[in-house]
Design a protein around this motif. Structure first.
Motif, PDB file in Angstrom:
ATOM      1  N   UNK A   1       0.843  -1.186   0.000  1.00 28.25           N
ATOM      2  CA  UNK A   1       0.000   0.000   0.000  1.00 28.25           C
ATOM      3  C   UNK A   1       0.887   1.248   0.000  1.00 28.25           C
ATOM      4  N   UNK A   2       0.632   2.117  -0.952  1.00 24.63           N
ATOM      5  CA  UNK A   2       1.445   3.316  -1.110  1.00 24.63           C
ATOM      6  C   UNK A   2       1.344   4.230   0.108  1.00 24.63           C
ATOM      7  N   UNK A   3       0.126   4.422   0.616  1.00 23.25           N
ATOM      8  CA  UNK A   3      -0.071   5.312   1.763  1.00 23.25           C
ATOM      9  C   UNK A   3       0.726   4.831   2.971  1.00 23.25           C
ATOM     10  N   UNK A   4       0.685   3.538   3.238  1.00 24.23           N
ATOM     11  CA  UNK A   4       1.436   2.995   4.376  1.00 24.23           C
ATOM     12  C   UNK A   4       2.934   3.220   4.171  1.00 24.23           C
ATOM     13  N   UNK A   5       3.413   3.048   2.961  1.00 27.43           N
ATOM     14  CA  UNK A   5       4.832   3.267   2.671  1.00 27.43           C
ATOM     15  C   UNK A   5       5.225   4.721   2.894  1.00 27.43           C
ATOM     16  N   UNK A   6       4.377   5.648   2.463  1.00 30.76           N
ATOM     17  CA  UNK A   6       4.650   7.075   2.659  1.00 30.76           C
ATOM     18  C   UNK A   6       4.667   7.398   4.150  1.00 30.76           C
ATOM     19  N   UNK A   7       3.678   6.912   4.875  1.00 31.04           N
ATOM     20  CA  UNK A   7       3.599   7.161   6.318  1.00 31.04           C
ATOM     21  C   UNK A   7       4.824   6.603   7.022  1.00 31.04           C
ATOM     22  N   UNK A   8       5.188   5.381   6.698  1.00 32.11           N
ATOM     23  CA  UNK A   8       6.356   4.757   7.327  1.00 32.11           C
ATOM     24  C   UNK A   8       7.616   5.561   7.048  1.00 32.11           C
ATOM     25  N   UNK A   9       7.787   5.999   5.821  1.00 28.28           N
ATOM     26  CA  UNK A   9       8.981   6.785   5.465  1.00 28.28           C
ATOM     27  C   UNK A   9       9.016   8.113   6.228  1.00 28.28           C
ATOM     28  N   UNK A  10       7.885   8.785   6.296  1.00 32.70           N
ATOM     29  CA  UNK A  10       7.814  10.059   7.029  1.00 32.70           C
ATOM     30  C   UNK A  10       8.188   9.849   8.490  1.00 32.70           C
ATOM     31  N   UNK A  11       7.597   8.842   9.124  1.00 33.77           N
ATOM     32  CA  UNK A  11       7.883   8.576  10.534  1.00 33.77           C
ATOM     33  C   UNK A  11       9.349   8.188  10.723  1.00 33.77           C
ATOM     34  N   UNK A  12       9.874   7.348   9.865  1.00 36.07           N
ATOM     35  CA  UNK A  12      11.279   6.944   9.965  1.00 36.07           C
ATOM     36  C   UNK A  12      12.201   8.154   9.912  1.00 36.07           C
ATOM     37  N   UNK A  13      11.924   9.068   8.995  1.00 37.44           N
ATOM     38  CA  UNK A  13      12.767  10.256   8.856  1.00 37.44           C
ATOM     39  C   UNK A  13      12.649  11.177  10.062  1.00 37.44           C
ATOM     40  N   UNK A  14      11.456  11.339  10.578  1.00 35.98           N
ATOM     41  CA  UNK A  14      11.248  12.277  11.679  1.00 35.98           C
ATOM     42  C   UNK A  14      11.814  11.753  12.991  1.00 35.98           C
ATOM     43  N   UNK A  15      11.628  10.457  13.269  1.00 33.06           N
ATOM     44  CA  UNK A  15      12.169   9.939  14.532  1.00 33.06           C
ATOM     45  C   UNK A  15      13.560   9.331  14.352  1.00 33.06           C
ATOM     46  N   UNK A  16      14.051   9.370  13.111  1.00 34.15           N
ATOM     47  CA  UNK A  16      15.397   8.885  12.810  1.00 34.15           C
ATOM     48  C   UNK A  16      15.599   7.441  13.278  1.00 34.15           C
ATOM     49  N   UNK A  17      14.615   6.607  12.913  1.00 34.71           N
ATOM     50  CA  UNK A  17      14.678   5.199  13.305  1.00 34.71           C
ATOM     51  C   UNK A  17      13.827   4.401  12.331  1.00 34.71           C
ATOM     52  N   UNK A  18      14.300   3.232  11.955  1.00 32.12           N
ATOM     53  CA  UNK A  18      13.514   2.379  11.065  1.00 32.12           C
ATOM     54  C   UNK A  18      13.409   0.953  11.599  1.00 32.12           C
ATOM     55  N   UNK A  19      13.531   0.800  12.895  1.00 32.06           N
ATOM     56  CA  UNK A  19      13.553  -0.520  13.526  1.00 32.06           C
ATOM     57  C   UNK A  19      12.211  -0.942  14.106  1.00 32.06           C
TER      58      UNK A  19
END
Length: 76
Positions: A1-19
């Protein structure tokens, strides 16, 4: 899902974490009130939506799954 991917990327960038997983409590990964505001603003900009004030509660932005749910309510 594109929306979920966009949301995940935004959150990862803002909190500087992808774990994190989509059900994880993002507070454990650095989400706080200021980061929540940054996520809201970035999602409104990228997805061309406006969240009503009553949706701007921390619980709605505490996990990727919850963010996806609130975004889907206001996406065209």
């Amino acid at each position: 899902m594109v929306t979920k991917d966009i949301i995940t990327k935004v959150v990862q960038e803002i909190i500087n974490n992808n774990e994190f997983d989509e059900d994880d409590d993002l507070v454990m990964y650095g989400m706080d009130s200021m980061n929540t505001i940054r996520v809201v603003v970035e999602l409104e900009t990228q997805l061309n939506i406006i969240f009503p004030d009553e949706e701007l509660i921390s619980d709605n932005f505490s996990s990727i799954k919850k963010i996806v749910a609130v975004v889907e309510k206001y996406s065209n």
